[in-house]
Design a protein around this motif. Structure first.
Motif, PDB file in Angstrom:
ATOM      1  N   PHE A 143       5.332  20.424  54.517  1.00 45.94           N
ATOM      2  CA  PHE A 143       5.206  21.046  53.206  1.00 45.94           C
ATOM      3  C   PHE A 143       4.347  20.180  52.277  1.00 45.94           C
ATOM      4  O   PHE A 143       3.505  20.700  51.538  1.00 45.94           O
ATOM      5  CB  PHE A 143       6.578  21.283  52.569  1.00 45.94           C
ATOM      6  CG  PHE A 143       6.479  21.822  51.173  1.00 45.94           C
ATOM      7  CD1 PHE A 143       6.232  23.158  50.940  1.00 45.94           C
ATOM      8  CD2 PHE A 143       6.605  20.967  50.072  1.00 45.94           C
ATOM      9  CE1 PHE A 143       6.120  23.651  49.643  1.00 45.94           C
ATOM     10  CE2 PHE A 143       6.490  21.452  48.781  1.00 45.94           C
ATOM     11  CZ  PHE A 143       6.244  22.793  48.565  1.00 45.94           C
ATOM     12  N   GLY A 144       4.565  18.866  52.316  1.00 45.16           N
ATOM     13  CA  GLY A 144       3.773  17.960  51.480  1.00 45.16           C
ATOM     14  C   GLY A 144       2.290  18.094  51.758  1.00 45.16           C
ATOM     15  O   GLY A 144       1.469  18.091  50.840  1.00 45.16           O
ATOM     16  N   VAL A 157       1.637  11.629  53.670  1.00 43.40           N
ATOM     17  CA  VAL A 157       2.889  12.072  53.068  1.00 43.40           C
ATOM     18  C   VAL A 157       3.941  11.044  53.455  1.00 43.40           C
ATOM     19  O   VAL A 157       4.075  10.696  54.630  1.00 43.40           O
ATOM     20  CB  VAL A 157       3.309  13.473  53.564  1.00 43.40           C
ATOM     21  CG1 VAL A 157       4.639  13.889  52.964  1.00 43.40           C
ATOM     22  CG2 VAL A 157       2.234  14.497  53.248  1.00 43.40           C
ATOM     23  N   GLU A 158       4.671  10.545  52.477  1.00 39.81           N
ATOM     24  CA  GLU A 158       5.716   9.565  52.751  1.00 39.81           C
ATOM     25  C   GLU A 158       6.934  10.310  53.291  1.00 39.81           C
ATOM     26  O   GLU A 158       7.613  11.033  52.556  1.00 39.81           O
ATOM     27  CB  GLU A 158       6.071   8.814  51.470  1.00 39.81           C
ATOM     28  CG  GLU A 158       6.866   7.562  51.696  1.00 39.81           C
ATOM     29  CD  GLU A 158       7.040   6.787  50.407  1.00 39.81           C
ATOM     30  OE1 GLU A 158       7.874   7.194  49.577  1.00 39.81           O
ATOM     31  OE2 GLU A 158       6.332   5.781  50.233  1.00 39.81           O
ATOM     32  N   ARG A 164      11.256  14.675  57.773  1.00 40.14           N
ATOM     33  CA  ARG A 164      11.959  14.931  56.510  1.00 40.14           C
ATOM     34  C   ARG A 164      11.588  13.879  55.480  1.00 40.14           C
ATOM     35  O   ARG A 164      11.353  12.727  55.812  1.00 40.14           O
ATOM     36  CB  ARG A 164      13.475  14.913  56.718  1.00 40.14           C
ATOM     37  CG  ARG A 164      13.993  16.274  57.133  1.00 40.14           C
ATOM     38  CD  ARG A 164      15.483  16.359  57.041  1.00 40.14           C
ATOM     39  NE  ARG A 164      16.015  15.962  58.350  1.00 40.14           N
ATOM     40  CZ  ARG A 164      17.163  15.356  58.533  1.00 40.14           C
ATOM     41  NH1 ARG A 164      17.935  15.074  57.527  1.00 40.14           N
ATOM     42  NH2 ARG A 164      17.565  15.044  59.738  1.00 40.14           N
ATOM     43  N   ALA A 165      11.565  14.291  54.221  1.00 47.66           N
ATOM     44  CA  ALA A 165      11.226  13.389  53.120  1.00 47.66           C
ATOM     45  C   ALA A 165      12.228  13.555  51.984  1.00 47.66           C
ATOM     46  O   ALA A 165      11.865  13.619  50.820  1.00 47.66           O
ATOM     47  CB  ALA A 165       9.808  13.660  52.645  1.00 47.66           C
ATOM     48  N   GLY A 167      14.780  12.858  49.168  1.00 49.37           N
ATOM     49  CA  GLY A 167      14.919  11.777  48.198  1.00 49.37           C
ATOM     50  C   GLY A 167      14.769  12.316  46.793  1.00 49.37           C
ATOM     51  O   GLY A 167      14.847  13.521  46.556  1.00 49.37           O
ATOM     52  N   ARG A 168      14.557  11.398  45.870  1.00 53.05           N
ATOM     53  CA  ARG A 168      14.415  11.772  44.464  1.00 53.05           C
ATOM     54  C   ARG A 168      13.188  12.659  44.249  1.00 53.05           C
ATOM     55  O   ARG A 168      13.177  13.560  43.416  1.00 53.05           O
ATOM     56  CB  ARG A 168      14.299  10.485  43.642  1.00 53.05           C
ATOM     57  CG  ARG A 168      14.340  10.669  42.165  1.00 53.05           C
ATOM     58  CD  ARG A 168      14.425   9.336  41.437  1.00 53.05           C
ATOM     59  NE  ARG A 168      13.386   8.401  41.807  1.00 53.05           N
ATOM     60  CZ  ARG A 168      12.184   8.337  41.227  1.00 53.05           C
ATOM     61  NH1 ARG A 168      11.882   9.164  40.264  1.00 53.05           N
ATOM     62  NH2 ARG A 168      11.295   7.455  41.614  1.00 53.05           N
ATOM     63  N   CYS A 169      12.124  12.387  45.020  1.00 51.26           N
ATOM     64  CA  CYS A 169      10.894  13.178  44.927  1.00 51.26           C
ATOM     65  C   CYS A 169      10.147  13.067  46.249  1.00 51.26           C
ATOM     66  O   CYS A 169      10.450  12.213  47.074  1.00 51.26           O
ATOM     67  CB  CYS A 169      10.015  12.701  43.766  1.00 51.26           C
ATOM     68  SG  CYS A 169       9.377  11.045  43.981  1.00 51.26           S
ATOM     69  N   LEU A 170       9.187  13.928  46.450  1.00 48.24           N
ATOM     70  CA  LEU A 170       8.311  13.880  47.625  1.00 48.24           C
ATOM     71  C   LEU A 170       7.032  13.169  47.193  1.00 48.24           C
ATOM     72  O   LEU A 170       6.362  13.601  46.263  1.00 48.24           O
ATOM     73  CB  LEU A 170       8.021  15.301  48.112  1.00 48.24           C
ATOM     74  CG  LEU A 170       7.119  15.457  49.331  1.00 48.24           C
ATOM     75  CD1 LEU A 170       7.711  14.767  50.545  1.00 48.24           C
ATOM     76  CD2 LEU A 170       6.909  16.930  49.640  1.00 48.24           C
ATOM     77  N   ARG A 171       6.713  12.045  47.856  1.00 46.15           N
ATOM     78  CA  ARG A 171       5.526  11.259  47.493  1.00 46.15           C
ATOM     79  C   ARG A 171       4.391  11.544  48.470  1.00 46.15           C
ATOM     80  O   ARG A 171       4.579  11.490  49.684  1.00 46.15           O
ATOM     81  CB  ARG A 171       5.847   9.765  47.502  1.00 46.15           C
ATOM     82  CG  ARG A 171       6.664   9.329  46.316  1.00 46.15           C
ATOM     83  CD  ARG A 171       7.088   7.862  46.374  1.00 46.15           C
ATOM     84  NE  ARG A 171       6.234   6.942  47.080  1.00 46.15           N
ATOM     85  CZ  ARG A 171       5.329   6.124  46.516  1.00 46.15           C
ATOM     86  NH1 ARG A 171       5.163   6.139  45.218  1.00 46.15           N
ATOM     87  NH2 ARG A 171       4.615   5.299  47.252  1.00 46.15           N
TER      88      ARG A 171
END
Length: 193
Positions: A143-144, A157-158, A164-165, A167-171
Motif C-alpha cells: 500500500f505504501g 517503504v519502512e 506489514r508496517a 505503527g503510529r504512522c507508515l513511513r
C-alpha cells in the motif's frame, strides 16, 4: 526596432561546416573501473546569495563525521563536486538527506559522468513522508508503494519482513519534486468508508 534587428541577426547565425561536425567518443574508453564519479556527489545550495566556499567545506565536513577524506570543488552557482575517499561515507551522506547549510536546503545527486555539469537538474530530493490515520489493513509495504507513488518516486517503504508496517504512522522515502508545493494531505477511501 532593435528587437527585430536582433531576431533577424539570430536567424542568419549558422555554424560553419567544421563547427557542425560531431566529435565522437568511444564509450569503451570509459570503463566502470575508471569512473571516479562513483565516489562523488554534486551538491547545490538552494539560495540566490553566494555561498562562502571555505565555510561550506569546513561546516559540512564536521557535520558529516566521515571516516575518510572529502574534497570539495566549486562548480559555480552555489554548486559543488564532493568527492569522498570511502564509498560508505558517500552513502551515509546521501541517506542522511535532507541537509542544510546556512539555513538553505542543500540538494545532492549522484554523479553521472556522461552528463555535462550544466545539464544537471536539481529537481527531485528524497524525503521521509509520514502517512497518518491509516486503517491497519492499509499499513503495508504494498500500500505504501501505491499510495506514496502519487507523491513521487518511491525509494523505500519502512516495513517488517512480512510486509506489514503497523505503527503510529507508515513511513515512506519518496523523491519529491522540489518545483511543486508539498501535499498537505490526501483523502483515502477503503470500501465505503
Amino acid at each position: 526596432m532593435e528587437v527585430e534587428d536582433l531576431a533577424t541577426q539570430w536567424e542568419r547565425l549558422h555554424l560553419s561546416k567544421e563547427e557542425s561536425y560531431f566529435f565522437h567518443i568511444n564509450p569503451k574508453n570509459y570503463t566502470e573501473e575508471d569512473a571516479r564519479g562513483k565516489n562523488c556527489l554534486v551538491g547545490k545550495a538552494l539560495t540566490k546569495k553566494s555561498v562562502n566556499n571555505e565555510a561550506f567545506r569546513v561546516t559540512m565536513s564536521q557535520i558529516w563525521k566521515l571516516e575518510g577524506w572529502v574534497i570539495f570543488k566549486e562548480l559555480g552557482e552555489q554548486c559543488f563536486l564532493i568527492e569522498f575517499q570511502k564509498l560508505i561515507d558517500k552513502d551515509r551522506v546521501l541517506s542522511g538527506c535532507p541537509w542544510f547549510f546556512d539555513r538553505h536546503r542543500l540538494t545532492m545527486m549522484e554523479v553521472d559522468e556522461t552528463i555535462s555539469i550544466h545539464a544537471l537538474q536539481f529537481r527531485f530530493e528524497p524525503f521521509w513522508v509520514q502517512l497518518h490515520n491509516l486503517p491497519l489493513a492499509t499499513m503495508t509495504e504494498e500500500f505504501g508503494q501505491q499510495f506514496a507513488g502519487s507523491i513521487g518516486h518511491v525509494i523505500r517503504v519502512e516495513a517488517e519482513a512480512d510486509g506489514r508496517a503497523w505503527g503510529r504512522c507508515l513511513r515512506v522515502r519518496v523523491a519529491v519534486d522540489l518545483h511543486k508545493p508539498l501535499l498537505r494531505g490526501k483523502w483515502l477511501m477503503l470500501g465505503e468508508k
